[in-house]
Design an enzyme around this catalytic site. Structure first.
Site, PDB file in Angstrom:
ATOM      1  N   GLU A 167     -15.019 -34.689  -6.053  1.00  0.00           N
ATOM      2  CA  GLU A 167     -15.878 -33.687  -6.111  1.00  0.00           C
ATOM      3  C   GLU A 167     -16.618 -33.839  -7.343  1.00  0.00           C
ATOM      4  OE1 GLU A 167     -16.337 -29.781  -3.621  1.00  0.00           O
ATOM      5  OE2 GLU A 167     -15.565 -29.076  -5.802  1.00  0.00           O
TER       6      GLU A 167
ATOM      7  N   GLY B  15     -14.431 -24.501  -9.717  1.00  0.00           N
ATOM      8  CA  GLY B  15     -13.590 -24.385  -8.703  1.00  0.00           C
ATOM      9  C   GLY B  15     -12.370 -25.279  -8.814  1.00  0.00           C
ATOM     10  N   ARG B  16     -12.869 -26.660  -8.941  1.00  0.00           N
ATOM     11  CA  ARG B  16     -11.587 -27.605  -9.011  1.00  0.00           C
ATOM     12  C   ARG B  16     -11.023 -27.684 -10.506  1.00  0.00           C
ATOM     13  NH1 ARG B  16     -16.764 -29.401  -8.296  1.00  0.00           N
ATOM     14  NH2 ARG B  16     -17.741 -30.894  -9.522  1.00  0.00           N
TER      15      ARG B  16
ATOM     16  N   LYS C 165     -14.079 -18.016  -5.773  1.00  0.00           N
ATOM     17  CA  LYS C 165     -15.050 -18.073  -6.810  1.00  0.00           C
ATOM     18  C   LYS C 165     -16.065 -17.075  -6.292  1.00  0.00           C
ATOM     19  CE  LYS C 165     -17.559 -20.377 -10.322  1.00  0.00           C
ATOM     20  NZ  LYS C 165     -17.807 -21.765 -10.934  1.00  0.00           N
TER      21      LYS C 165
ATOM     22  N   LYS D 280     -22.369 -26.848   5.104  1.00  0.00           N
ATOM     23  CA  LYS D 280     -22.041 -25.524   5.126  1.00  0.00           C
ATOM     24  C   LYS D 280     -23.252 -24.967   5.969  1.00  0.00           C
ATOM     25  CE  LYS D 280     -19.492 -25.018   0.823  1.00  0.00           C
ATOM     26  NZ  LYS D 280     -19.314 -24.222  -0.492  1.00  0.00           N
TER      27      LYS D 280
ATOM     28  N   HIS E 277       6.998 -47.671   1.959  1.00  0.00           N
ATOM     29  CA  HIS E 277       7.467 -47.723   3.362  1.00  0.00           C
ATOM     30  C   HIS E 277       6.182 -47.814   4.512  1.00  0.00           C
ATOM     31  CE1 HIS E 277      11.649 -48.638   2.285  1.00  0.00           C
ATOM     32  NE2 HIS E 277      11.207 -47.688   1.332  1.00  0.00           N
TER      33      HIS E 277
ATOM     34  N   GLU F  92     -14.886 -20.062   5.324  1.00  0.00           N
ATOM     35  CA  GLU F  92     -13.140 -20.051   5.845  1.00  0.00           C
ATOM     36  C   GLU F  92     -12.630 -19.050   5.274  1.00  0.00           C
ATOM     37  OE1 GLU F  92     -15.246 -22.603   4.426  1.00  0.00           O
ATOM     38  OE2 GLU F  92     -14.952 -24.538   5.213  1.00  0.00           O
TER      39      GLU F  92
HETATM   40  O1  F6P Z   1     -16.761 -26.826  -0.777  1.00  0.00           O
HETATM   41  C1  F6P Z   1     -16.953 -26.876  -2.071  1.00  0.00           C
HETATM   42  C2  F6P Z   1     -16.485 -25.619  -2.865  1.00  0.00           C
HETATM   43  O2  F6P Z   1     -17.563 -24.746  -3.465  1.00  0.00           O
HETATM   44  C3  F6P Z   1     -15.711 -26.023  -4.055  1.00  0.00           C
HETATM   45  O3  F6P Z   1     -16.309 -26.470  -5.158  1.00  0.00           O
HETATM   46  C4  F6P Z   1     -14.670 -24.805  -4.175  1.00  0.00           C
HETATM   47  O4  F6P Z   1     -13.710 -25.057  -4.976  1.00  0.00           O
HETATM   48  C5  F6P Z   1     -14.606 -24.353  -2.788  1.00  0.00           C
HETATM   49  O5  F6P Z   1     -15.773 -24.669  -2.149  1.00  0.00           O
HETATM   50  C6  F6P Z   1     -14.350 -22.799  -2.568  1.00  0.00           C
HETATM   51  O6  F6P Z   1     -15.239 -22.076  -3.329  1.00  0.00           O
HETATM   52  P1  F6P Z   1     -15.032 -20.444  -3.662  1.00  0.00           P
HETATM   53  O7  F6P Z   1     -13.975 -20.303  -4.412  1.00  0.00           O
HETATM   54  O8  F6P Z   1     -16.251 -19.936  -3.978  1.00  0.00           O
HETATM   55  O9  F6P Z   1     -14.691 -19.881  -2.287  1.00  0.00           O
END
Ligand code: F6P
Length: 561
Positions: free
Chosen positions: A369, A283-284, A221, A520, A400, A227
């Site tokens: 979240e 995002g979620r 987003k 972060k 199990h 990452e």
């Molecule tokens: O770690 C939190 C977050 O902002 C989430 O809410 C989001 O889904 C994820 O990181 C990834 O964010 P982006 O889509 O901006 O890379």
């Protein structure tokens, strides 16, 4: 009435009343004292119709909520709580496009992502539905070209491998949906998902692939997530290395899904090959936006449309149905009941469908979240527990491993069992065995097994306590006909709206996630402290300083040896 602070979205006339001071809350507290000692065995014995009565249908999903520690009075009081908490006006505000994500000053409009063409939902006076459909059309065209082999890689070969790079909402939805709908997917193509900055994730995803046949979807987003950007840059280097270093190849092998065109261009992806979405999609809550590009590539545009239709049916049910028959509202209120009155800390989601193996992981972000919050909308510390911990595994596997604790442990863990009438892979008696286990587990949890019965079955006295099942452990049983794209849409929307209901009662903002920020920022500071050649000046606590120094020393030693 308490004054609403500047910039705060007022919920309702009644919202400033502290949750625990509400009339219905007080009534529930008293009611809880009466019901906490009542066994589900008794409730079923007293009312032979209970199992038929305490059920609800929504968009062809069937919920049996009779195995909850509730009576009709509980449901009545919980609904009063929802009403007193302004859940109705909060629902209307979301669907209207009001900026209910107050701390980020954003509308919350994942429901617009599945609104049919011709619908109108305004954000700042602009109807966003045509924009949604324009992106869907662009995705449809692109997916068609890739799936038909018309989109060629840099060397002229069709794409056979698709790798989605993203994390959190830009990964969990896509990977869950791919796994859930694998039955409907294009089997001649490979789909992989890379999220972790641990290089193992990317390395394993690409190690057996041909760069000339591989397409990367960079899903982010913000397009700034550490990452994702690290993985995207490494994927780019791998591609360039494999294709002779020609920078032009990036355009044929990288597309982006983002709200941030400037960063996408800076990365070197042609914004023609960017699929957009909007700041009003969290995002979620984004798996049905362009973030679902890998889903559409895998299952095709028609199935993707069916999934959206499923979401929309549940949205409409949620928006229009009175609370006593409103499935997401009832599920959300039950979550509040167990969290705040029974003190349940966790909730288990147990899909008896192997294709839903990533569904609990997906729900963890959606639920935790969203509702892992400690202050109310007006910034006051909450005085009651909010968001429970969600977890789970598909059945029958979980039986199990961890079910022992659910049956005989010391904690109350409300469970959601999810199952389907029809199997996607019919084989002998497998499906009946699977379903029998769902029904048996819910029955065993609710009814249990008394000491008298254990004795009557011949257990020696010393073994009896070990073999007693206390029972009275609550569960929901959620049934659908078959796992289809449409059903998946309904299921996800059901949990989205259940989360919404919980957040509205708790008076928290279910749509921000400030709690992920600090880690972060600290990680960004620590990277150079680990990587720099020169000794870094460390200003952390002594534990963190020591861990950094230890790593640096080990790195030095490894270099020398
Ligand atoms: O770690 C939190 C977050 O902002 C989430 O809410 C989001 O889904 C994820 O990181 C990834 O964010 P982006 O889509 O901006 O890379």
């Amino acid at each position: 009435m308490k004054e609403v602070s500047a910039g705060m979205t007022p919920q309702t006339e009644t919202s400033p009343v502290l949750l625990t001071n509400r009339k219905s809350w007080k009534a529930l507290e008293e009611h809880y004292q009466g019901i906490r000692g009542v066994h589900l065995r008794q409730l079923f014995a007293d009312d032979p119709q209970r199992g038929e009565r305490m059920t609800v249908e929504a968009a062809n999903l069937f919920l049996d909520y009779s195995k909850n520690r509730i009576t009709d009075e509980t449901v009545k009081l919980l609904i009063e709580l929802a009403e007193e908490s302004g859940v109705r006006s909060r629902i209307d505000a979301m669907f209207r496009g009001d900026k209910i994500n107050d701390t980020e000053k954003r509308a919350v409009l994942h429901v617009a992502l599945r609104a049919p063409q011709g619908a109108s939902i305004l954000v700042d006076g602009e109807n966003v539905v045509p924009q949604v459909h324009a992106v869907l059309e662009k995705m449809t065209g692109f997916c068609g070209r890739v799936r038909r082999g018309e989109w060629k890689g840099h060397t002229g070969k069709p794409i056979r491998n698709v790798i989605n790079i993203g994390i959190g909402g830009s990964d969990l939805g896509p990977v869950m949906a791919y796994e859930a709908l694998k039955h409907y997917s294009e089997r001649s193509m490979n789909f992989r998902f890379v999220s972790n900055v641990d290089a193992t994730d990317l390395s394993e995803a690409i190690c057996d692939l041909e760069p000339s046949e591989t397409l990367f979807i960079i899903s982010s987003k913000t397009f700034t997530t550490l990452e994702t950007m690290a993985n995207a840059h490494s994927a780019r280097s791998w591609l360039l290395k494999g294709l002779g270093g020609d920078e032009k190849s990036v355009a044929r092998h990288f597309v982006a899904v983002s709200t941030n065109a400037a960063e996408v261009a800076r990365f070197g992806i042609d914004t023609e090959n960017m699929f957009g979405f909007w700041d009003w999609v969290g995002g979620r809550y984004s798996m049905d936006s362009a973030i679902g590009l890998s889903t559409m590539l895998a299952i095709g545009p028609d199935h993707f449309q069916s999934m959206l239709h499923g979401f929309h049916q549940m949205d409409e049910h949620f928006r229009t149905t009175p609370f006593d028959r409103n499935m997401p509202v009832l599920m959300g209120l039950l979550a509040v009941w167990y969290t705040d009155f029974f003190g349940a800390e966790t909730a288990a989601v147990l899909p008896y469908e192997q294709y839903l193996k990533r569904f609990p992981a997906y729900l963890q972000q959606l639920t935790m979240e969203s509702n892992g919050k400690h202050v109310t909308l007006d910034g006051k510390e909450v005085t009651y527990p909010t968001g429970p911990i969600y977890w789970g595994e598909p059945g029958t596997n979980g039986q199990h491993s961890f079910y022992q604790l659910i049956h005989q442990g010391t904690r109350l863990i409300p469970c959601d069992f999810i199952a389907f009438d029809e199997p996607l892979n019919p084989l002998g008696q497998h499906h009946e065995i699977l379903l029998a286990n769902v029904f048996a587990q819910a029955e065993a949890l609710a009814i249990g097994k008394t000491a008298e019965r254990v004795k009557a079955e011949g257990s020696p006295d010393w073994l009896v306590p070990h073999r007693v099942f206390e029972g009275n452990r609550p569960s929901n049983t959620l049934l659908a006909q078959k796992l289809t794209p449409e059903t998946l849409g309904k299921l996800v929307a059901l949990y989205e709206h259940s989360v919404f209901t919980q957040g509205a009662v708790w008076q928290i903002n279910s749509f921000d996630q400030w709690g992920v920020e600090l880690g972060k920022v600290l990680a960004k500071n620590i990277v150079p402290e680990l990587a720099s050649e020169a000794e870094a000046e460390l200003n952390h606590d002594s534990s963190t300083n020591n861990l950094i120094r230890r790593y640096r020393k080990r790195k030095e030693t490894a270099k020398l040896s």
